[in-house]
Design a protein around this motif. Structure first.
Motif: not given
Length: 201
Positions: A17-22
């Motif tokens: 999940s790039f939203a969480v990672v970013v």
């Protein structure tokens, strides 16, 4: 067996999940805790950090494209047919929607689905993205743009390639997108849907 392994790998790729990672890298709040609580680029944009939103969008799209590219690129080597690639397309989207790495709480899949469509065929992806952009700029509702693009994607595929197993995969993906936007449909009908760029609450 290779088809099953390809599907599992695609699901794991989609589960990032790039939203969480970013958001974590940028020191932002978890996107699952504000706004629409959806871990996606549109909700990350509500944090006010445009760079984080763009990186989220790109990351989610690239992972969809990458999964399909891997399956296509190594199709001959691992005996993967069109049915295998169709499974990979669905699996990477399922990973984004219900990611194993994030307690199965995922986004709504718009960017990832766009990446998958580009991976299947660039013109298919461009046509669907243009549909999203036109509706998004005209009405300022990301969800409405996603719903209309999801409806048109199978039509575009059918016009370009005719009926085959990949068309079935595109239909399944469109159905998943509409399902994940069910609350947005209700909000749109009630006039309560948030517009693109609205700040988090």
């Amino acid at each position: 067996m290779n088809t099953i392994l390809a599907g599992v790998l695609a699901y794991l790729i989609g589960s990032v999940s790039f939203a969480v990672v970013v958001s974590k890298l940028f020191g932002l709040s978890d996107p699952r805790t504000y706004g629409s609580k959806n871990p996606g680029a549109t909700n990350v944009l509500r944090s006010g950090n445009k760079a984080a939103a763009v990186l989220t969008l790109l990351g989610d799209a690239v992972k969809g494209w990458f999964a399909v590219w891997l399956a296509t690129h190594y199709a001959e080597q691992f005996n993967l047919d069109d049915g295998s690639i169709a499974l990979v397309a669905i699996a990477v989207l399922l990973g984004h929607l219900w990611p194993v790495f994030f307690k199965f709480v995922g986004g709504k899949g718009v960017a990832t689905a766009a990446g998958v469509l580009i991976g299947i065929n660039a013109w298919l992806g461009v046509a669907t993205l243009m549909t999203w952009l036109v509706i998004a700029f005209a009405f300022r509702y990301s969800s409405l743009a996603a719903l209309i693009a999801a409806i048109f994607a199978p039509l575009y595929y059918g016009m370009l390639f005719g009926p085959d197993v990949k068309l079935l995969a595109v239909f399944v993906m469109s159905g998943l997108l509409v399902y994940r936007h069910s609350q947005n449909i209700v909000n749109l009908m009630k006039g309560k849907e948030s517009k693109i760029g609205s700040k988090k609450k």
